[in-house]
Design a protein around this motif. Structure first.
Motif, mmCIF file in Angstrom:
data_model
loop_
_atom_site.group_PDB
_atom_site.id
_atom_site.type_symbol
_atom_site.label_atom_id
_atom_site.label_comp_id
_atom_site.label_asym_id
_atom_site.label_seq_id
_atom_site.Cartn_x
_atom_site.Cartn_y
_atom_site.Cartn_z
ATOM 1 N N ASP A 154 0.771 -1.063 0.237
ATOM 2 C CA ASP A 154 0.072 0.010 0.016
ATOM 3 C C ASP A 154 0.996 1.056 -0.108
ATOM 4 O O ASP A 154 1.197 1.797 1.120
ATOM 5 N N TYR A 155 1.048 1.771 -1.122
ATOM 6 C CA TYR A 155 0.828 1.497 -2.549
ATOM 7 C C TYR A 155 1.981 1.889 -3.372
ATOM 8 O O TYR A 155 2.892 2.492 -3.126
ATOM 9 N N LEU A 156 1.399 1.524 -4.661
ATOM 10 C CA LEU A 156 2.515 1.121 -5.777
ATOM 11 C C LEU A 156 3.390 2.670 -5.958
ATOM 12 O O LEU A 156 4.535 2.687 -5.813
ATOM 13 N N GLN A 157 2.571 3.556 -6.183
ATOM 14 C CA GLN A 157 3.283 4.963 -6.569
ATOM 15 C C GLN A 157 3.980 5.582 -5.420
ATOM 16 O O GLN A 157 4.770 6.619 -5.631
ATOM 17 N N ILE A 158 3.721 5.183 -4.302
ATOM 18 C CA ILE A 158 4.636 5.724 -3.175
ATOM 19 C C ILE A 158 5.999 4.967 -3.055
ATOM 20 O O ILE A 158 7.032 5.650 -2.392
ATOM 21 N N LEU A 159 6.100 3.951 -3.563
ATOM 22 C CA LEU A 159 7.509 3.215 -3.179
ATOM 23 C C LEU A 159 8.785 4.041 -3.605
ATOM 24 O O LEU A 159 9.915 3.808 -3.058
ATOM 25 N N ASP A 160 8.656 4.821 -4.652
ATOM 26 C CA ASP A 160 9.864 5.580 -5.272
ATOM 27 C C ASP A 160 9.603 7.148 -4.995
ATOM 28 O O ASP A 160 10.190 7.822 -5.717
ATOM 29 N N GLN A 161 8.731 7.404 -3.906
ATOM 30 C CA GLN A 161 8.592 8.806 -3.865
ATOM 31 C C GLN A 161 9.897 9.553 -3.438
ATOM 32 O O GLN A 161 9.951 10.608 -3.715
ATOM 33 N N GLN A 162 10.529 8.830 -2.506
ATOM 34 C CA GLN A 162 11.772 9.508 -2.114
ATOM 35 C C GLN A 162 12.986 9.071 -3.114
ATOM 36 O O GLN A 162 12.907 7.981 -3.472
#
Length: 246
Positions: A154-162
């Motif tokens: 939870d969830y896909l789009q946050i995985l590489d936000q950093q």
């Protein structure tokens, strides 16, 4: 408001109450409904009926499978993801919830509302809540998990936000490869682009996944999409946008 207990159990309580206090059955039903936090039995019944399809929609995930579950906010993707974990737990499979979106207490409360009478079930679901979640930390956490375990992310789009984390494509590819070798199934919750128009199509599809960064959607074996209580299914065929060089 909490999810009501199973209707069959509540009806049984109402019949016993009606006999014990010489009440009309409809009055006993309404009293039981108030005990559950609903003004009338009809409201409780409507809530239970509305939730039943979500439980039935929870797919079984095969060993080593990687699936995507997408929906706009408020359309039930997180709850369906948790139902997938509960379904796995009922089948005596280990279940893990990795969330960058909510706290462990919030996730635990949601699971408890879905299975209020199955404490042994929902307490067995392991929750990992941290801003440090990435493919590497997920793989490290699951190295000792048995084949057939199920993990929801939870969830896909946050995985590489950093920016210090690897690109989304690399992380999903690493998890896909790990799924194949470990036999652990993954379900990625996913946002849907704001341009999705339900007046054109009743449920989103592959082309509606919000992808701020490149991703080959053929890394997923299946994809499910939800909107207004409906669910659609797609098998990825081609990448949605150009992939970065490897």
């Amino acid at each position: 408001m909490k999810s009501p207990a199973p209707l069959s159990r509540l009806k049984r309580r109402a019949r016993l109450l009606a006999r014990r206090e010489s009440l009309p059955l409809h009055a006993a039903l309404d009293r039981i409904a108030r005990d559950e936090g609903f003004a009338t039995w009809s409201l409780l019944h409507a809530r239970s009926v509305a939730e039943a399809p979500r439980r039935a929609m929870a797919p079984d995930l095969a060993e080593g499978e990687v699936v995507l579950l997408g929906a706009r906010p408020g359309h039930g993707k997180t709850l369906l993801g948790l139902e997938i974990l509960l379904k796995a737990a009922r089948a005596n499979r280990r279940a893990f919830f990795f969330t960058l979106e909510c706290t462990e207490a919030e996730a635990r409360a949601r699971i408890r509302r879905l299975a209020p009478d199955d404490a042994d079930l929902w307490t067995g679901i392991e929750i990992v809540s941290s801003d440090e979640i990435s493919a590497a930390t997920i793989i490290g956490h699951l190295l000792s998990a048995p084949r057939g375990s199920v993990a929801v992310i939870d969830y896909l789009q946050i995985l590489d936000q950093q920016r210090r984390k690897p690109p989304l494509f690399d992380q999903v590819a690493a998890l896909r490869d790990f799924a194949r070798t470990s036999g652990i199934a993954f379900c990625f919750l996913s946002q849907i682009d704001r341009t999705f128009d339900s007046a054109v199509r009743p449920v989103p599809g592959m082309g509606d996944i919000r992808l701020p960064n490149p991703l080959d959607v053929t890394l997923f074996s299946r994809a499910f999409f939800m909107h207004d209580g409906r669910i659609g299914f797609e098998t990825p065929a081609v990448p949605l946008n150009p992939l970065p060089p490897r």
